[in-house]
Structures are given as C-alpha cells and as structure tokens.
Write a protein that holds these residues in place. Structure first.
Motif, PDB file in Angstrom:
ATOM      1  N   PRO A   1       0.802  -1.225   0.000  1.00 44.09           N
ATOM      2  CA  PRO A   1       0.000   0.000   0.000  1.00 44.09           C
ATOM      3  C   PRO A   1       0.837   1.279   0.000  1.00 44.09           C
ATOM      4  CG  PRO A   1      -0.983  -1.595   1.461  1.00 44.09           C
ATOM      5  CD  PRO A   1       0.355  -2.168   1.020  1.00 44.09           C
ATOM      6  N   CYS A   2       2.032   1.223   0.524  1.00 44.77           N
ATOM      7  CA  CYS A   2       2.909   2.390   0.514  1.00 44.77           C
ATOM      8  C   CYS A   2       3.236   2.788  -0.928  1.00 44.77           C
ATOM      9  CB  CYS A   2       4.185   2.093   1.284  1.00 44.77           C
ATOM     10  SG  CYS A   2       5.247   3.527   1.514  1.00 44.77           S
TER      11      CYS A   2
ATOM     12  N   GLY B   1       0.904   9.054  -0.776  1.00 46.57           N
ATOM     13  CA  GLY B   1       0.686  10.305  -0.049  1.00 46.57           C
ATOM     14  C   GLY B   1      -0.122  10.176   1.216  1.00 46.57           C
ATOM     15  N   ASP B   2      -0.503   8.969   1.608  1.00 40.67           N
ATOM     16  CA  ASP B   2      -1.353   8.756   2.780  1.00 40.67           C
ATOM     17  C   ASP B   2      -0.474   8.483   3.995  1.00 40.67           C
ATOM     18  OD1 ASP B   2      -2.931   7.451   4.804  1.00 40.67           O
ATOM     19  OD2 ASP B   2      -4.463   7.059   3.283  1.00 40.67           O
TER      20      ASP B   2
ATOM     21  N   THR C   1       2.911   0.953   6.967  1.00 42.97           N
ATOM     22  CA  THR C   1       3.921   0.287   6.142  1.00 42.97           C
ATOM     23  C   THR C   1       5.280   0.343   6.819  1.00 42.97           C
ATOM     24  OG1 THR C   1       2.684   0.847   4.156  1.00 42.97           O
ATOM     25  CG2 THR C   1       4.971   0.240   3.853  1.00 42.97           C
ATOM     26  N   PHE C   2       5.609   1.483   7.400  1.00 45.86           N
ATOM     27  CA  PHE C   2       6.882   1.629   8.114  1.00 45.86           C
ATOM     28  C   PHE C   2       6.966   0.609   9.247  1.00 45.86           C
ATOM     29  CE2 PHE C   2       9.480   3.456  11.510  1.00 45.86           C
ATOM     30  CZ  PHE C   2      10.672   3.643  10.833  1.00 45.86           C
TER      31      PHE C   2
END
Length: 131
Positions: free
Chosen positions: A67-68, A73-74, A81-82
């Motif tokens: 998804p990253c 930009g989210d 994700t991080f």
C-alpha cells in the motif's frame, strides 16, 4: 496484456501470477470471456513483488507493505507500512543471528572432524592391523 505476455515479459509463471492475484498483490481486469488483462505497470509491480519474495518476505508481509507504493501520499498508510517494514527487518536480523550461530557451530564440528581425520591418517586402525 494477457497473462501469457506478462509471464513472458517478467519471467514469472502464469501460475505464480495467479497466486499473486489470489494474495491481492497484483490486480487485473477481466475480458467478457473471463481472460485476465494487465496494464503495462504490472511488469514493474511483478518485479517489485519478486524482489520482496527474494528478500524472504511472505505474501502476507508483502501485502502489508505494497500500500505504501499504491497510496504514497497517505500518512496512515505510510506509518503502517513503516511499522511492517521494521518488523520484517527485525525478523531478518533474528534470522541472520541464528544463521551465524549455526555457521559457528558447524565450524566447530568441521575443526573437530579435521583433527579426527588427521589422527586417523597417522594412527592406523587397530582392527585393520589384526586382519
């Protein structure tokens, strides 16, 4: 492009591409006849998926980090994700530490075996002398 063309362009089997779709790592549209059709961007997507698999990530982890790429930009997606990437990095570090321990244990066995082989080559087996 159809699945065969994507497979040819990426070197990934059609079976694997279907698996990627089943795991929601890759998407396609369907023709009226039900054939899969992929955009040109799918080539890069498959390459990224292969790199992540080659790095030892599971499809579940890959699904959590993609998804990253999809929604760059989210902030919420970036944070999730991080966190997933940090967990994966920690898992890899644990695996590396275990592999180092295993290699060190094997090195110890190799040294012991080398000494044993040297002893055997300089001291003939008493059983062999009596025959």
């Amino acid at each position: 492009m159809r699945i065969g063309e994507l497979a040819k362009r990426t070197g990934v089997s059609p079976r694997s591409l279907r698996y990627y779709e089943d795991q929601r790592l890759l998407t396609s549209s369907r023709s009226d006849a039900g054939q899969r059709h992929y955009s040109d961007a799918a080539v890069q997507r498959v390459s990224l998926i292969r790199q992540l698999f080659d790095a030892g990530m599971s499809s579940r982890v890959i699904a959590s980090v993609l998804p990253c790429v999809d929604v760059p930009g989210d902030l919420g997606v970036a944070e999730e994700t991080f966190a997933a990437m940090m967990r994966e990095r920690d898992r890899i570090n644990t695996d590396i530490a275990h592999l180092i321990e295993t290699r060190d244990a094997l090195d110890t066995l190799i040294r012991a075996n080398s000494r044993h082989r040297t002893e055997l080559s300089t001291n003939p087996d008493p059983v062999m002398q009596s025959t």
